[in-house]
Design an enzyme around this catalytic site. Structure first.
Site, PDB file in Angstrom:
ATOM      1  N   CYS A 259       0.835  -1.210   0.000  1.00  0.00           N
ATOM      2  CA  CYS A 259       0.000   0.000   0.000  1.00  0.00           C
ATOM      3  C   CYS A 259       0.861   1.248   0.000  1.00  0.00           C
ATOM      4  O   CYS A 259       0.897   1.986  -0.973  1.00  0.00           O
ATOM      5  CB  CYS A 259      -0.909  -0.003   1.221  1.00  0.00           C
TER       6      CYS A 259
HETATM    7  N1  SAJ Z   1       5.281   2.191   9.522  1.00  0.00           N
HETATM    8  C1  SAJ Z   1       6.333   2.887  10.113  1.00  0.00           C
HETATM    9  N2  SAJ Z   1       6.041   3.803  11.089  1.00  0.00           N
HETATM   10  C2  SAJ Z   1       4.758   4.049  11.486  1.00  0.00           C
HETATM   11  C3  SAJ Z   1       3.696   3.323  10.870  1.00  0.00           C
HETATM   12  C4  SAJ Z   1       3.985   2.403   9.891  1.00  0.00           C
HETATM   13  O1  SAJ Z   1       7.510   2.697   9.784  1.00  0.00           O
HETATM   14  O2  SAJ Z   1       4.571   4.879  12.388  1.00  0.00           O
HETATM   15  C5  SAJ Z   1       5.585   1.241   8.449  1.00  0.00           C
HETATM   16  C6  SAJ Z   1       5.161  -0.178   8.739  1.00  0.00           C
HETATM   17  O3  SAJ Z   1       6.202  -0.880   9.381  1.00  0.00           O
HETATM   18  C7  SAJ Z   1       4.913  -0.728   7.340  1.00  0.00           C
HETATM   19  C8  SAJ Z   1       4.410   0.476   6.574  1.00  0.00           C
HETATM   20  O4  SAJ Z   1       4.829   1.623   7.310  1.00  0.00           O
HETATM   21  O5  SAJ Z   1       6.115  -1.158   6.763  1.00  0.00           O
HETATM   22  C9  SAJ Z   1       2.898   0.506   6.358  1.00  0.00           C
HETATM   23  O6  SAJ Z   1       2.291   0.306   7.580  1.00  0.00           O
HETATM   24  P1  SAJ Z   1       0.695   0.550   7.789  1.00  0.00           P
HETATM   25  O7  SAJ Z   1       0.483   0.555   9.259  1.00  0.00           O
HETATM   26  O8  SAJ Z   1       0.231   1.699   7.020  1.00  0.00           O
HETATM   27  O9  SAJ Z   1      -0.016  -0.762   7.286  1.00  0.00           O
HETATM   28  P2  SAJ Z   1      -0.364  -1.327   5.832  1.00  0.00           P
HETATM   29  O10 SAJ Z   1       0.470  -0.751   4.771  1.00  0.00           O
HETATM   30  O11 SAJ Z   1      -0.451  -2.802   6.020  1.00  0.00           O
HETATM   31  O12 SAJ Z   1      -1.837  -0.938   5.473  1.00  0.00           O
HETATM   32  C10 SAJ Z   1      -2.287   0.345   5.526  1.00  0.00           C
HETATM   33  C11 SAJ Z   1      -3.300   0.262   6.638  1.00  0.00           C
HETATM   34  N3  SAJ Z   1      -3.766   1.527   7.002  1.00  0.00           N
HETATM   35  C12 SAJ Z   1      -3.727   1.876   8.280  1.00  0.00           C
HETATM   36  O13 SAJ Z   1      -4.225   2.869   8.617  1.00  0.00           O
HETATM   37  C13 SAJ Z   1      -3.075   0.972   9.240  1.00  0.00           C
HETATM   38  C14 SAJ Z   1      -4.446  -0.615   6.194  1.00  0.00           C
HETATM   39  O14 SAJ Z   1      -5.481  -0.596   7.147  1.00  0.00           O
HETATM   40  C15 SAJ Z   1      -4.984  -0.133   4.887  1.00  0.00           C
HETATM   41  O15 SAJ Z   1      -6.020  -0.979   4.422  1.00  0.00           O
HETATM   42  C16 SAJ Z   1      -3.873  -0.159   3.862  1.00  0.00           C
HETATM   43  O16 SAJ Z   1      -2.857   0.730   4.324  1.00  0.00           O
HETATM   44  C17 SAJ Z   1      -4.470   0.300   2.561  1.00  0.00           C
HETATM   45  O17 SAJ Z   1      -4.707  -0.572   1.717  1.00  0.00           O
HETATM   46  O18 SAJ Z   1      -4.738   1.471   2.480  1.00  0.00           O
END
Ligand code: SAJ
Length: 417
Positions: A259
């Site tokens: 994503c």
């Molecule tokens: N990450 C960081 N620091 C943070 C948060 C995340 O380094 O503070 C990293 C994570 O380790 C990961 C990446 O960013 O590698 C993405 O993390 P994410 O928490 O955004 O999770 P995703 O990519 O699996 O999915 C996100 C989710 N959105 C959120 O609000 C958590 C998911 O619910 C959505 O459905 C997806 O994006 C989407 O398809 O939009």
């Protein structure tokens, strides 16, 4: 209604099962025969859908999986939940196109097609509609309804269920919006109507671009914190005590997954197409994000040098290879780049990943258990993902030198990213 959900992945399967549970007759369509076999056998491969829930709707005939497009005949509503990857930095909407062509062959007057896949603003009206019309000989908005409703699945979240998460709904016209809204109102608690498909397409991209930009901001701060002599982690925690106008993000080895490193590029690409220049925030966020693995490796090389160990020949153990904490998915994981760079520098790299099957290799490195022996035998340990299943105390105790990318460890042998 007769519902088709095209694409039975982490987005399509929860939607299909939920629609079946509320009484629709659902066909879970996917081109992957192996997936169809698993679904027909009642084996769920999506963490948010238990096999027992799948078997329940399989058993009563409310849901059936099929790779045969004859099963699409007579649908009242079809939802497209196929992947939209990047190919060399350019959006690949070929799965949407192929799916639309297949559905178009079965599109009847009065039916509805909804796109859920994350994509650039304009896809529904500039790509999906013409393909459906061409394949069916029908006219959108006259003979059939169409619209866009982005997915908001929080994989593995116990807090946000499919039916508990508000869902944006949009249509190519008011009648389409009404039909699409009532479909989703029947399967989840809250729908949010948006005036046009482009606004809904852009809203989804804003959601993810917001995350990537802010994660890249704290990552860039992490790369300069040492030079500023500041503990960026503590500063972020302090900022997070602000009860309004702030949202906490933490540094790491880079934002991975299918994503965040992908969706914002769809927005930047579309802007580039229309204006001849990309969206600068996305370009900068992507640059910082792409650099993070190299920054982690540089910190490790410096840390080993400071301990009199060249990186060439050093035994390095990476803890956590998947792209996100407690996730099982390796897609776009920053660990892949970290492992490749270290191997390129002559290090002997091993990986410990409790969420993957034992004794295999992943991202080109052998998988091992993070045992005391393994920790003690490593010249350096890198904590990339602080999975709940790791024994972090053992890491603090037995690792001679740890680069902690998640600020979870303490001790004289620990360096924080
Ligand atoms: N990450 C960081 N620091 C943070 C948060 C995340 O380094 O503070 C990293 C994570 O380790 C990961 C990446 O960013 O590698 C993405 O993390 P994410 O928490 O955004 O999770 P995703 O990519 O699996 O999915 C996100 C989710 N959105 C959120 O609000 C958590 C998911 O619910 C959505 O459905 C997806 O994006 C989407 O398809 O939009």
């Amino acid at each position: 209604m007769d519902v088709v959900v095209a694409g039975q992945g982490y987005v399509g399967l929860p939607l299909a099962v939920r629609a079946a549970e509320v009484g629709h007759r659902v066909v879970g369509y996917d081109v992957d025969q192996h997936r169809i076999k698993q679904l027909t056998a009642g084996e769920s491969y999506v963490e948010d859908v238990t096999s027992s829930r799948l078997r329940a709707v399989n058993g009563c005939g409310a849901y059936r999986a099929s790779a045969d497009d004859a099963a699409l005949a007579g649908f009242d509503i079809a939802v497209i939940t196929v992947p939209t990857p990047l190919r060399g930095g350019v959006p690949d909407v070929s799965y949407i196109e192929a799916c639309a062509r297949t559905l178009g062959g079965h599109l009847r007057p009065g039916a509805t097609v909804v796109l859920e896949s994350t994509t650039y603003p304009g896809t529904t009206e500039e790509l999906l509609l013409p393909v459906l019309e061409q394949a069916s000989g029908l006219t959108g908005g006259v003979d059939f309804f169409a619209g866009f409703s982005p997915e908001r699945i929080a994989p593995g979240s116990t807090r946000w269920s499919f039916e508990g998460t508000p869902k944006l709904v949009s249509g190519i016209d008011a009648a389409s919006l009404e039909v699409i809204k009532s479909f989703y109102d029947g399967i989840l608690h809250t729908t949010v109507p948006v005036s046009g498909t482009r606004e809904a397409e852009l809203a989804k991209l804003i959601e993810n671009t917001f995350r990537l930009v802010n994660i890249s901001l704290v990552n860039e701060l992490a790369t300069v914190a040492a030079a500023l002599g500041v503990n960026v982690w503590e500063a972020i925690d302090a900022a997070a005590t602000k009860p309004f106008g702030f949202m906490r993000f933490t540094p790491g080895p880079g934002a991975g997954g299918h994503c965040l490193p992908v969706d914002p590029a769809f927005l930047s690409w579309k802007v580039q197409q229309e204006l001849g220049a990309p969206l600068r925030f996305v370009e900068l966020a992507n640059d910082v994000n792409r650099q993070m693995p190299a920054h982690v490796v540089q910190r490790l090389v410096d840390g080993l040098k400071g301990r009199g160990r060249p990186v060439a020949g050093a035994r390095v153990l990476l803890l956590g290879l998947t792209y996100k904490i407690n996730a099982t998915d390796l897609r776009e994981s920053p660990a892949a780049r970290v492992a490749a760079l270290l191997t390129g520098l002559g290090a002997q790299v091993r990986g410990a990943e409790p969420n993957l099957p034992h004794g295999t290799t992943a991202l080109g490195v052998p998988l091992v258990d993070a045992t005391e022996q393994e920790l003690a035998a490593s010249d350096a340990v890198v904590l990339l993902m602080d999975h709940d299943r790791f024994d972090l105390t053992a890491v603090e105790k037995h690792a001679r030198y740890v680069l902690d990318c998640r600020n979870r460890l303490r001790g004289p042998n620990v360096e924080v990213l």
